[in-house]
Design an enzyme around this catalytic site. Structure first.
Site, PDB file in Angstrom:
ATOM      1  N   CYS A 131       0.785  -1.131  -0.158  1.00 27.43           N
ATOM      2  CA  CYS A 131       0.148   0.089   0.086  1.00 27.43           C
ATOM      3  C   CYS A 131       0.900   1.237   0.018  1.00 27.43           C
ATOM      4  O   CYS A 131       1.211   1.743   1.012  1.00 27.43           O
ATOM      5  CB  CYS A 131      -0.893  -0.014   1.082  1.00 27.43           C
ATOM      6  SG  CYS A 131      -2.132   1.468   1.383  1.00 27.43           S
ATOM      7  N   CYS A 134      -0.488   4.076   2.182  1.00 26.65           N
ATOM      8  CA  CYS A 134      -0.097   3.826   3.701  1.00 26.65           C
ATOM      9  C   CYS A 134       1.415   4.036   3.976  1.00 26.65           C
ATOM     10  O   CYS A 134       1.727   4.789   4.990  1.00 26.65           O
ATOM     11  CB  CYS A 134      -0.574   2.462   4.114  1.00 26.65           C
ATOM     12  SG  CYS A 134      -2.068   1.901   3.352  1.00 26.65           S
ATOM     13  N   ASP A 135       2.219   3.781   3.210  1.00 27.11           N
ATOM     14  CA  ASP A 135       3.577   3.544   3.771  1.00 27.11           C
ATOM     15  C   ASP A 135       4.464   4.464   2.898  1.00 27.11           C
ATOM     16  O   ASP A 135       5.723   4.434   3.294  1.00 27.11           O
ATOM     17  CB  ASP A 135       4.076   2.089   3.386  1.00 27.11           C
ATOM     18  CG  ASP A 135       3.262   1.195   4.488  1.00 27.11           C
ATOM     19  OD1 ASP A 135       2.695   1.702   5.302  1.00 27.11           O
ATOM     20  OD2 ASP A 135       2.970  -0.059   4.134  1.00 27.11           O
TER      21      ASP A 135
END
Ligand code: NAP
Length: 307
Positions: A131, A134-135
């Site tokens: 992701c 997300c990261d």
């Protein structure tokens, strides 16, 4: 006879559990094969509203579960292996036991497809991710690698150039599945280097608990080499967890639930929440919102039926 069974214990399922439990519907939550869902595979979550310093992903989802339990939700381990939604009450086989429920909230998510490299699972959350939203932020000024040749890979590679020094896009063929516009955007991005006919053989370094390099191989020349990398993003698709519902509710050709508006599926009394229906946003906050919608719809449905 239960009022509501919730399938899945990620953000969507847990939020549906909080709402239905608080409405005194005594939900039964089936935790599933990946309890906690995608958040349980992350470390720090910085974009869930309400946490200015960020929050640990597994802790966030565990807190949601605890919140639902405090209102009376019951959680069971296990997986739905068979479902009969042809008539009400709906019947579900969870491992070896059959359960009956007046309503159903399917929040079983979509599992990231992985490359199945020897070290891949050991480094998830420590340099290996599925992701970018997300990261990506954790790889500011670093070397990033994205694997895949579809729209997700193009989108993630482009997005990650905001953070990384360089983004190497590795695809196993020389033909891309991605749409032309997405592919062109990636090709025109000076920070993206595209490697075709190339596979990843493994990612390292488990002994340091971080990613420092990936072993690549060119399938045409058979040349193998180690490529330095800090953030390794696998973007080779997701698999919605809908196998028990094939033929029972409308699914699209890839297996995602087709929404009939709000949280409704094609079967009255069966509701959807989260990534099992959403192939576009896939965020903790959107899944939580969808869980809330499904719970409210289930509650209204039961009320209209006099329960
Ligand atoms: P996808 O279209 O199925 O592409 C998956 C890619 O991963 C393919 O290039 C495939 O290679 C590669 N792949 C699969 N298994 C692999 C393996 N074991 N090793 C190496 N490579 C592997 O998946 P997606 O990109 O996630 O897209 C899914 C759907 O969502 C598509 O319909 C897409 O258009 C849509 N989507 C749209 C947008 C957008 O429009 N903004 C963004 C994201 C996704 P091969 O090509 O060789 O099979």
């Amino acid at each position: 006879m239960l009022d509501v069974i919730i399938i899945g214990s990620g953000c969507a399922g847990n939020t549906a559990a909080i709402y239905t439990a608080r409405a005194n519907l005594h939900p039964l939550v089936v935790a599933g094969k990946e309890p906690g869902g995608q958040l349980s595979l992350t470390t720090l979550v910085e974009n869930f509203p309400g946490f200015p310093e960020g929050v640990d992903g597994p802790a966030l989802v565990e807190n949601m579960k605890q919140q639902a339990i405090n209102f009376g939700a019951e959680y069971i381990h296990g997986q739905v292996v068979e479902a009969d939604l042809s008539d009400r009450p709906f019947k579900l086989r969870i491992d070896d036991e059959w359960f009956e429920s007046r309503t159903l909230i399917i929040a079983s998510g979509a599992s990231a497809r992985w490359l199945n490299l020897p070290n891949e699972q050991k480094l998830i959350g420590h340099g290996v991710s599925s992701c970018a939203t997300c990261d990506g932020f954790f790889y500011r000024g670093k070397k990033i690698m994205v694997i895949g040749g579809g729209d997700s890979a193009m989108e993630e590679a482009n997005f990650l150039t905001r953070f990384g020094d360089s983004v190497t896009l590795v695809h196993r063929r020389d033909h891309y599945r991605a749409s032309k516009i997405m592919l062109e955007r990636a090709r025109n991005n000076p920070k993206i280097r595209m490697l075709t006919d190339t596979i990843v053989e493994d990612v390292y370094d488990v002994s340091q608990n971080l990613v420092s390099r990936a072993k690549l191989r060119n399938l045409k020349t058979n040349e193998a080499w180690d490529e330095p990398v800090d953030g390794f993003f696998v973007a080779i698709g997701h698999i919605p967890n809908t196998a028990p519902f094939i033929g029972q509710i409308d699914l699209d050709p890839d297996g995602y639930i087709v929404s009939k508006g709000g949280a409704r599926t094609s079967r009255v009394g069966v509701f959807h929440a989260g990534d099992v229906q959403d192939r576009s946003y896939r965020q903790a906050i959107t899944a939580a919102g969808a869980g809330c919608m499904a719970a409210i719809e289930a509650e209204r449905f039961l009320e209209a039926e006099g329960h």
